[in-house]
Design an enzyme around this catalytic site. Structure first.
Site, PDB file in Angstrom:
ATOM      1  N   GLU A  14     -25.717  -4.895  23.471  1.00 14.33           N
ATOM      2  CA  GLU A  14     -26.480  -4.350  24.608  1.00 14.33           C
ATOM      3  C   GLU A  14     -27.454  -3.280  24.133  1.00 14.33           C
ATOM      4  O   GLU A  14     -28.539  -3.125  24.687  1.00 14.33           O
ATOM      5  CB  GLU A  14     -25.517  -3.804  25.678  1.00 14.33           C
ATOM      6  CG  GLU A  14     -24.848  -4.947  26.429  1.00 14.33           C
ATOM      7  CD  GLU A  14     -23.459  -4.636  26.960  1.00 14.33           C
ATOM      8  OE1 GLU A  14     -23.067  -3.458  26.999  1.00 14.33           O
ATOM      9  OE2 GLU A  14     -22.755  -5.595  27.319  1.00 14.33           O
ATOM     10  N   ASN A  59     -14.181  -0.909  25.482  1.00 15.13           N
ATOM     11  CA  ASN A  59     -15.544  -0.396  25.544  1.00 15.13           C
ATOM     12  C   ASN A  59     -15.896  -0.337  27.022  1.00 15.13           C
ATOM     13  O   ASN A  59     -16.150  -1.370  27.636  1.00 15.13           O
ATOM     14  CB  ASN A  59     -16.498  -1.333  24.782  1.00 15.13           C
ATOM     15  CG  ASN A  59     -17.955  -0.928  24.963  1.00 15.13           C
ATOM     16  OD1 ASN A  59     -18.244   0.158  25.486  1.00 15.13           O
ATOM     17  ND2 ASN A  59     -18.872  -1.791  24.553  1.00 15.13           N
ATOM     18  N   TRP A  60     -15.862   0.866  27.555  1.00 14.86           N
ATOM     19  CA  TRP A  60     -16.031   1.010  29.003  1.00 14.86           C
ATOM     20  C   TRP A  60     -17.474   0.782  29.439  1.00 14.86           C
ATOM     21  O   TRP A  60     -17.744   0.612  30.608  1.00 14.86           O
ATOM     22  CB  TRP A  60     -15.603   2.410  29.436  1.00 14.86           C
ATOM     23  CG  TRP A  60     -14.107   2.641  29.386  1.00 14.86           C
ATOM     24  CD1 TRP A  60     -13.140   1.807  28.892  1.00 14.86           C
ATOM     25  CD2 TRP A  60     -13.414   3.803  29.882  1.00 14.86           C
ATOM     26  NE1 TRP A  60     -11.903   2.367  29.053  1.00 14.86           N
ATOM     27  CE2 TRP A  60     -12.031   3.592  29.652  1.00 14.86           C
ATOM     28  CE3 TRP A  60     -13.823   4.990  30.490  1.00 14.86           C
ATOM     29  CZ2 TRP A  60     -11.072   4.548  30.021  1.00 14.86           C
ATOM     30  CZ3 TRP A  60     -12.864   5.936  30.851  1.00 14.86           C
ATOM     31  CH2 TRP A  60     -11.511   5.703  30.620  1.00 14.86           C
ATOM     32  N   LYS A  61     -18.405   0.832  28.489  1.00 17.56           N
ATOM     33  CA  LYS A  61     -19.846   0.718  28.809  1.00 17.56           C
ATOM     34  C   LYS A  61     -20.220   1.806  29.832  1.00 17.56           C
ATOM     35  O   LYS A  61     -19.646   2.887  29.767  1.00 17.56           O
ATOM     36  CB  LYS A  61     -20.160  -0.699  29.287  1.00 17.56           C
ATOM     37  CG  LYS A  61     -19.633  -1.750  28.286  1.00 17.56           C
ATOM     38  CD  LYS A  61     -20.099  -3.132  28.522  1.00 17.56           C
ATOM     39  CE  LYS A  61     -19.513  -4.057  27.462  1.00 17.56           C
ATOM     40  NZ  LYS A  61     -19.973  -5.434  27.570  1.00 17.56           N
ATOM     41  N   HIS A  80     -23.897  -2.200  19.260  1.00 17.23           N
ATOM     42  CA  HIS A  80     -23.492  -3.159  20.290  1.00 17.23           C
ATOM     43  C   HIS A  80     -24.709  -3.991  20.712  1.00 17.23           C
ATOM     44  O   HIS A  80     -25.826  -3.490  20.760  1.00 17.23           O
ATOM     45  CB  HIS A  80     -22.915  -2.412  21.494  1.00 17.23           C
ATOM     46  CG  HIS A  80     -22.237  -3.325  22.452  1.00 17.23           C
ATOM     47  ND1 HIS A  80     -22.933  -4.061  23.384  1.00 17.23           N
ATOM     48  CD2 HIS A  80     -20.931  -3.667  22.602  1.00 17.23           C
ATOM     49  CE1 HIS A  80     -22.077  -4.802  24.070  1.00 17.23           C
ATOM     50  NE2 HIS A  80     -20.862  -4.589  23.615  1.00 17.23           N
ATOM     51  N   GLY A 111     -19.507 -10.468  28.709  1.00 17.68           N
ATOM     52  CA  GLY A 111     -19.672 -10.287  30.149  1.00 17.68           C
ATOM     53  C   GLY A 111     -19.986 -11.567  30.902  1.00 17.68           C
ATOM     54  O   GLY A 111     -20.368 -11.538  32.070  1.00 17.68           O
ATOM     55  N   GLY A 145     -14.455  -5.335  26.976  1.00 12.98           N
ATOM     56  CA  GLY A 145     -15.321  -4.734  27.989  1.00 12.98           C
ATOM     57  C   GLY A 145     -14.616  -4.700  29.332  1.00 12.98           C
ATOM     58  O   GLY A 145     -13.754  -3.864  29.582  1.00 12.98           O
ATOM     59  N   GLY A 146     -14.956  -5.655  30.182  1.00 16.04           N
ATOM     60  CA  GLY A 146     -14.457  -5.680  31.563  1.00 16.04           C
ATOM     61  C   GLY A 146     -12.956  -5.469  31.697  1.00 16.04           C
ATOM     62  O   GLY A 146     -12.506  -4.674  32.546  1.00 16.04           O
ATOM     63  N   GLU A 198     -18.917 -10.015  18.053  1.00 11.62           N
ATOM     64  CA  GLU A 198     -19.138 -10.205  19.480  1.00 11.62           C
ATOM     65  C   GLU A 198     -20.298 -11.171  19.698  1.00 11.62           C
ATOM     66  O   GLU A 198     -21.465 -10.749  19.691  1.00 11.62           O
ATOM     67  CB  GLU A 198     -19.477  -8.860  20.142  1.00 11.62           C
ATOM     68  CG  GLU A 198     -18.375  -7.838  20.073  1.00 11.62           C
ATOM     69  CD  GLU A 198     -18.403  -6.891  21.260  1.00 11.62           C
ATOM     70  OE1 GLU A 198     -17.352  -6.646  21.822  1.00 11.62           O
ATOM     71  OE2 GLU A 198     -19.494  -6.422  21.641  1.00 11.62           O
ATOM     72  N   SER A 211     -15.585 -11.377  26.559  1.00  7.89           N
ATOM     73  CA  SER A 211     -14.753 -12.000  27.603  1.00  7.89           C
ATOM     74  C   SER A 211     -13.295 -12.158  27.178  1.00  7.89           C
ATOM     75  O   SER A 211     -12.619 -13.074  27.651  1.00  7.89           O
ATOM     76  CB  SER A 211     -15.351 -13.343  28.045  1.00  7.89           C
ATOM     77  OG  SER A 211     -16.637 -13.146  28.615  1.00  7.89           O
TER      78      SER A 211
HETATM   79  P1  13P Z   1     -16.648  -8.187  27.991  1.00 11.78           P
HETATM   80  O1  13P Z   1     -15.212  -8.104  27.529  1.00 11.78           O
HETATM   81  O2  13P Z   1     -16.877  -7.602  29.342  1.00 11.78           O
HETATM   82  O3  13P Z   1     -17.198  -9.565  27.820  1.00 11.78           O
HETATM   83  O4  13P Z   1     -17.473  -7.244  26.993  1.00 11.78           O
HETATM   84  C1  13P Z   1     -17.259  -7.373  25.634  1.00 11.78           C
HETATM   85  C2  13P Z   1     -17.961  -6.288  24.954  1.00 11.78           C
HETATM   86  O5  13P Z   1     -19.170  -6.227  24.957  1.00 11.78           O
HETATM   87  C3  13P Z   1     -17.156  -5.248  24.293  1.00 11.78           C
HETATM   88  O6  13P Z   1     -17.946  -4.435  23.510  1.00 11.78           O
END
Ligand code: 13P
Length: 258
Positions: free
Chosen positions: A102, A13-15, A100, A178, A239-240, A172, A218
């Site tokens: 966020e 998930n590149w956000k 999500h 994050g 994510g990251g 999640e 994470s």
């Molecule tokens: P991180 O892997 O950066 O913690 O993000 C997880 C995430 O929100 C994937 O959707």
């Protein structure tokens, strides 16, 4: 439970990251690294709307599938700034992240709109990756299972038995996203198993046993193997670590082993 009957899915998930040239470069780096996963693990990159067409073109003919990060629940109409499910399928998009945390936290997403988006995605032939997860406060209050049950049940309301095969759930925990603070493999396993039980209650054991349930929060090249080895964790939403080809590939390879 039989993990081997389920499809392992590693999805990035590149956000809100990467311009089109950056997206092209990253996907071109990922493609050859993950090519060996073709028969074992579904590899997906969920990218910003502006990158979708580029991403679909760059990954054509490879085993990397493309997903969007959100979808609106109306078919069309006066919804300035929104993107419909048909617009995504027309581009060749297969998956979409729905609900999500966020989106819930910053953009007013509710369990009800998560449900509507899930239904709209399914109707258009998209495969929704539905996100559920408790906040730190909810975990500390001891209401993780209540929160997860409510989010899961509402998200899947009115989904037909035929379509449910196209639904992926991502657990999640909000406190792990994050933050570098990953859930322990046991914590993640417990909640993923609980989600499966909840799905069994809504449908039946066969559907629950066949559903891919991912962990996200994470997850990285170092901690992925332990998480993915758990019987109810069928993949990851990353994510990251999905923004670096090598790290993302390490996670894919852990799922291949896994
Ligand atoms: P991180 O892997 O950066 O913690 O993000 C997880 C995430 O929100 C994937 O959707």
């Amino acid at each position: 439970m039989n993990k081997s009957t389920r499809k392992a899915i590693i999805a990035g998930n590149w956000k809100m990251n990467n311009t089109r040239p950056e997206a092209k470069e990253l996907l071109q780096a990922i493609k050859p690294l993950v090519a060996n996963a073709e028969n074992n693990v579904e590899v997906i990159a969920c990218v910003p709307f502006t990158n979708l067409e580029t991403a679909v073109n760059v990954t054509a003919g490879s085993n990397v599938k493309i997903g969007a990060e959100n979808v609106h629940f109306k078919k069309n109409g006066a919804y300035t700034g929104e993107i419909s499910a048909d617009m995504l399928t027309e581009l060749g998009v297969e998956y979409v992240v729905v609900g999500h945390s966020e989106r819930r936290q910053y953009f007013g997403e509710t369990d009800e709109t998560v449900n509507l988006r899930t239904l709209a995605a399914l109707e258009a032939g998209l495969k929704p990756i539905v996100c559920v997860g408790e906040t730190l406060e909810q975990r500390e209050l001891g209401i993780t299972e209540e929160v997860i049950a409510m989010q899961t049940k509402i998200a899947l309301k009115n989904t037909c038995e035929k379509c449910i095969k196209n639904v992926v759930i991502a657990y999640e925990p909000v406190w792990a996203i994050g933050t570098g603070k990953v859930a322990t493999p046991e914590q993640a396993e417990d909640v993923c198993a609980f989600i499966r039980k909840t799905v069994e209650g809504l449908f039946n054991k066969e559907i629950a046993d066949g559903m891919t349930i991912q962990y996200g929060g994470s997850m990285n090249a170092k901690n992925c193997a332990e998480l993915l080895a758990k019987p109810n964790i069928d993949g990851g939403l990353i994510g990251g670590a999905s923004l670096k080809a090598e790290d993302f590939n390490t996670i894919v390879q852990a799922a291949v082993e896994g």
